[in-house]
Enzyme design. Structure first.
Site, PDB file in Angstrom:
ATOM      1  N   LYS A  76      15.335 -21.045  22.923  1.00 21.28           N
ATOM      2  CA  LYS A  76      14.188 -20.884  23.821  1.00 21.28           C
ATOM      3  C   LYS A  76      14.356 -21.941  24.915  1.00 21.28           C
ATOM      4  CE  LYS A  76       9.345 -19.608  23.073  1.00 21.28           C
ATOM      5  NZ  LYS A  76       9.382 -18.135  23.077  1.00 21.28           N
TER       6      LYS A  76
HETATM    7  C1  LIG Z   1       9.075 -16.938  22.328  1.00 24.76           C
HETATM    8  C2  LIG Z   1       9.755 -15.623  22.427  1.00 24.76           C
HETATM    9  C3  LIG Z   1       9.599 -14.600  21.478  1.00 24.76           C
HETATM   10  C4  LIG Z   1       8.601 -14.693  20.359  1.00 24.76           C
HETATM   11  O1  LIG Z   1       8.865 -15.734  19.476  1.00 24.76           O
HETATM   12  P1  LIG Z   1       7.711 -16.297  18.563  1.00 24.76           P
HETATM   13  O2  LIG Z   1       8.355 -17.371  17.784  1.00 24.76           O
HETATM   14  O3  LIG Z   1       7.225 -15.192  17.722  1.00 24.76           O
HETATM   15  O4  LIG Z   1       6.652 -16.800  19.482  1.00 24.76           O
HETATM   16  C5  LIG Z   1      10.362 -13.460  21.593  1.00 24.76           C
HETATM   17  N1  LIG Z   1      11.226 -13.299  22.615  1.00 24.76           N
HETATM   18  C6  LIG Z   1      11.402 -14.232  23.565  1.00 24.76           C
HETATM   19  C7  LIG Z   1      12.366 -13.999  24.656  1.00 24.76           C
HETATM   20  C8  LIG Z   1      10.657 -15.413  23.501  1.00 24.76           C
HETATM   21  O5  LIG Z   1      10.803 -16.335  24.448  1.00 24.76           O
END
Ligand SMILES: *Cc1c(COP(=O)(O)O)cnc(C)c1O
Length: 310
Positions: free
Chosen positions: A163
């Site tokens: 992320k």
């Molecule tokens: C944050 C995110 C998610 C969802 O992740 P969670 O941990 O469930 O919040 C899915 N796809 C992308 C591209 C993200 O940035």
């Protein structure tokens, strides 16, 4: 939604080990992370429940942030325990019983070579009140999506499991695509044409009572995705992780998104095609219902996922 709306005067942000005033939490315009997107972050939710306030899977989120930092050589200058304590401290300092939590770690101000060199690693935690990401109505009635003309970042280009801040310009373009075409949200395909995920959500389809979701080859390992897989299996559903085509999504009985922001959001239409009956389907509703019971501390079997604020 401006993150300061309806949020009182005593706002604090945790920055590099200290709680400081919201308006003092600043960085230099020549910060490396601003120029090259060299940061990693998390999106976490704290829920107010009849049993107190709890952060949903806080440790798992922070663990993912440490993992996201690895390929980018970001040495987070705090331990996971320290950050966990800092998150709780920030929630309390802001007097919030339910909120969104945004930890971010990025290369700061020193030099602007693409190699971050001696740039310091800045570490920030902010919290603010945030309701349903796509609106309350979306949770009940579902949203309208479009397949974006922008594809998801290829796994040979960037570590899609991280992320990382810079990766979200891809999500932003897909989002523009959707909004400008009059849709609520985008769905991105991967380089081979299989369904990847939303700009910030994982995707699931329900077909003949079986739940399917794409692999992590070109999707972020969502903590909500992981939670929903567990909840669905506990409810007795078979969950299959596999490549899913665009056509399969269009003819599925039900389609839904998962994510910390989106929670469990039904998709009722894609590019003018009604999904199933064009409303939240029964499997989506059952999983959504269970998910909200879990985050609301109403399911003892899942209390491990809830980390208390007090
Ligand atoms: C944050 C995110 C998610 C969802 O992740 P969670 O941990 O469930 O919040 C899915 N796809 C992308 C591209 C993200 O940035």
């Amino acid at each position: 939604m401006r993150m300061v709306d309806g949020f009182g005067d005593v706002r604090k942000i945790w920055m590099n080990g200290k709680l400081i005033d919201w308006h003092e939490a600043k960085v230099h315009v020549l910060s490396h992370g601003l120029h090259y997107g060299s940061g990693v972050f998390e999106g976490i939710r704290c829920y107010s429940t009849p049993r107190g306030s709890f952060v949903f899977r806080l440790t798992d989120h922070l663990r993912r942030m440490f993992r996201s930092a690895i390929p980018y050589r970001i040495k987070i200058p705090y331990s996971l325990d320290e950050l966990r304590t800092a998150v709780i401290e920030t929630i309390k300092a802001n007097g919030l019983s339910s909120c969104y939590i945004r930890p971010i770690v990025f290369y700061g101000y020193h030099s602007l070579g693409v190699d971050p060199g001696e740039c310091p690693v800045e570490c920030v935690i902010a919290t603010w009140p945030w309701g349903a990401y796509l609106g309350e109505d979306a949770l009940v009635n579902g949203i309208r999506c479009t397949f974006s003309s922008w594809i998801k970042i290829h796994p040979k280009m960037l570590p899609v499991g991280a992320k990382a801040t810079g990766q979200y310009i891809n999500s932003m373009l897909a989002g523009f695509d959707a909004k400008e075409k009059g849709f609520d949200e985008a769905i991105l395909l991967d380089n081979e044409g299989y369904v990847a995920e939303g700009p910030g959500e994982n995707i699931f389809i329900v077909d003949d009572g079986v739940i399917h979701t794409p692999s992590l080859a070109s999707a972020l390992p969502g903590i909500t995705r992981d939670s929903v897989i567990k909840i669905a299996k506990d409810l007795g559903y078979e969950v299959v992780v596999r490549n899913i085509t665009k056509g399969e999504v269009l003819i599925a009985d039900e389609v839904f998104f998962t994510g910390t922001a989106a929670e469990v959001t039904p998709i009722r239409e894609i590019d003018g095609i009604m999904i199933g009956d064009g409303k939240r389907g029964p499997v989506t509703e059952e999983i959504q219902h269970k998910f909200f019971r879990v985050v609301n501390a109403e399911e003892n079997a899942y209390m491990d996922w809830l980390e208390p604020v007090e």
